[in-house]
Scaffold this active site. Structure first.
Site, PDB file in Angstrom:
ATOM      1  CD  GLU A  61      -1.360  -2.114   8.667  1.00 33.31           C
ATOM      2  OE1 GLU A  61      -0.763  -2.762   9.546  1.00 33.31           O
ATOM      3  OE2 GLU A  61      -2.582  -1.853   8.713  1.00 33.31           O
ATOM      4  CG  ASP A 120       2.703  10.865   2.086  1.00 33.59           C
ATOM      5  OD1 ASP A 120       2.701   9.719   1.591  1.00 33.59           O
ATOM      6  OD2 ASP A 120       1.947  11.765   1.722  1.00 33.59           O
ATOM      7  CG  ASP A 142      -7.966   8.180   5.001  1.00 39.34           C
ATOM      8  OD1 ASP A 142      -8.636   7.805   5.977  1.00 39.34           O
ATOM      9  OD2 ASP A 142      -6.818   8.651   5.100  1.00 39.34           O
ATOM     10  CG  ASP A 178     -15.574   0.421   5.038  1.00 39.87           C
ATOM     11  OD1 ASP A 178     -14.381   0.751   4.883  1.00 39.87           O
ATOM     12  OD2 ASP A 178     -16.439   1.189   5.492  1.00 39.87           O
ATOM     13  CE1 TYR A 214     -10.025   4.431  11.087  1.00 37.78           C
ATOM     14  CE2 TYR A 214     -11.900   4.891   9.659  1.00 37.78           C
ATOM     15  CZ  TYR A 214     -10.907   5.329  10.508  1.00 37.78           C
ATOM     16  OH  TYR A 214     -10.798   6.667  10.794  1.00 37.78           O
TER      17      TYR A 214
HETATM   18  C1  LIG Z   1      -9.413   4.906   7.366  1.00 36.99           C
HETATM   19  S1  LIG Z   1      -7.925   4.791   8.305  1.00 36.99           S
HETATM   20  C2  LIG Z   1      -7.699   3.035   8.449  1.00 36.99           C
HETATM   21  C3  LIG Z   1      -6.754   2.658   9.569  1.00 36.99           C
HETATM   22  C4  LIG Z   1      -6.488   1.152   9.741  1.00 36.99           C
HETATM   23  N1  LIG Z   1      -5.837   0.598   8.554  1.00 36.99           N
HETATM   24  C5  LIG Z   1      -7.745   0.391  10.048  1.00 36.99           C
HETATM   25  O1  LIG Z   1      -8.197  -0.375   9.167  1.00 36.99           O
HETATM   26  O2  LIG Z   1      -8.261   0.562  11.148  1.00 36.99           O
HETATM   27  C6  LIG Z   1      -6.687   5.232   7.097  1.00 36.99           C
HETATM   28  C7  LIG Z   1      -5.383   5.686   7.742  1.00 36.99           C
HETATM   29  O3  LIG Z   1      -4.412   5.892   6.734  1.00 36.99           O
HETATM   30  C8  LIG Z   1      -3.576   6.970   7.128  1.00 36.99           C
HETATM   31  N2  LIG Z   1      -2.949   7.472   5.888  1.00 36.99           N
HETATM   32  C9  LIG Z   1      -3.578   7.984   4.814  1.00 36.99           C
HETATM   33  N3  LIG Z   1      -2.709   8.336   3.857  1.00 36.99           N
HETATM   34  C10 LIG Z   1      -1.474   8.022   4.341  1.00 36.99           C
HETATM   35  C11 LIG Z   1      -0.174   8.159   3.814  1.00 36.99           C
HETATM   36  N4  LIG Z   1       0.034   8.678   2.602  1.00 36.99           N
HETATM   37  N5  LIG Z   1       0.868   7.746   4.579  1.00 36.99           N
HETATM   38  C12 LIG Z   1       0.655   7.211   5.805  1.00 36.99           C
HETATM   39  N6  LIG Z   1      -0.571   7.060   6.358  1.00 36.99           N
HETATM   40  C13 LIG Z   1      -1.627   7.469   5.632  1.00 36.99           C
HETATM   41  C14 LIG Z   1      -4.530   7.951   7.778  1.00 36.99           C
HETATM   42  O4  LIG Z   1      -3.859   8.828   8.666  1.00 36.99           O
HETATM   43  C15 LIG Z   1      -5.493   7.008   8.501  1.00 36.99           C
HETATM   44  O5  LIG Z   1      -5.094   6.792   9.839  1.00 36.99           O
END
Ligand SMILES: C[S@@+](CC[C@H](N)C(=O)[O-])C[C@H]1O[C@@H](n2cnc3c(N)ncnc32)[C@H](O)[C@@H]1O
Length: 234
Positions: A61, A120, A142, A178, A214
């Protein structure tokens, strides 16, 4: 992995895809979770995912957020090894907190089939062997809605070959968003490629997909998520 002994020797990608890595100042319990619990779950690239060897499948994930989705998958699919990737430290604390009681951060039993990657996700993806994954999750990434930030979107033409390389032929990539801009972007990017076949596109969360934080926020705000499944073409 040849020539790699620890994750720290792997070069981070030049472009950041995510925003902040820290939010509120961490409380002592959260500091202990990161210092004592996280190392017990962290993926160690020097050993080829040995602790998950008993699992028959490996699922990843990307952007696990507070971890509710990854924890639910691990609890309901004991034969699947789950790697939750997240870079946001407060999110990592939320992911870890339900796993161990206060005071047991260094010793409490942890799910045998759950691992965490706190860098990352692309660093891990690049280090994985071909066809390592049976499933990939990207839940509510994001959105980076501004056009000038489009290169930070995880669904990106340049990243698709890497995702395709690490997924087994026929493996599922499950994705949800979304954000209307991102939804249109997914549609366009996935139409213009040949590595993945569309298998599902629905406004209703499919049965067996755990909810996420989210998603709940989006529904409260009146936004309509979309859920997709793409399969890696043979
Ligand atoms: C909008 S949040 C959604 C979190 C979760 N999936 C949810 O639906 O509640 C997106 C998450 O992706 C993480 N993220 C973004 N780019 C990433 C990357 N390259 N590697 C690991 N995590 C990442 C961010 O830190 C953030 O916590």
């Amino acid at each position: 992995m040849p020539g790699q002994t620890t994750s720290h020797r792997l070069k981070p990608p030049p472009e950041r895809l995510y925003g902040r890595q820290t939010g509120h100042a961490l409380r002592p319990r959260q500091e202990r979770l990161l210092a004592e619990t996280l190392p017990r779950l962290r993926v160690d690239l020097s050993a080829p995912l040995a602790p998950l060897a008993g699992c028959v499948e490996l699922w990843l994930e990307v952007g696990a957020g507070g971890g509710e989705h990854a924890r639910a998958l691990a609890a309901t699919h004991p034969a699947a090894g789950i790697i939750a990737c997240e870079v946001f430290r407060n999110g990592l604390c939320s992911l870890l907190a339900p796993l161990v009681a206060e005071g047991a951060e260094a010793t409490g039993a942890l799910p045998a089939n759950l691992r965490v990657w706190d860098e990352d996700a692309r660093v891990l993806l690049r280090a994985l062997p071909d066809s390592a994954l049976d499933r990939l999750y990207l839940m509510f990434p994001d959105p980076w809605p501004k056009v000038r930030h489009a290169k930070r979107r995880f669904v990106h033409p340049q990243l698709l070959p890497l995702l395709a390389r690490v997924l087994k032929p026929g493996a599922e990539w499950r994705l949800a968003s979304d954000d209307p801009t991102y939804q249109g972007w997914v549609e366009q990017v996935m139409q213009d490629q040949s590595l993945f076949a569309p298998a599902l596109d629905t406004p209703d969360r499919p049965a067996g997909w755990p909810p996420t934080r989210y998603e709940a926020k989006a529904l409260r705000a009146g936004r309509r998520p979309r859920y997709w499944v793409f399969t890696r073409r043979p």
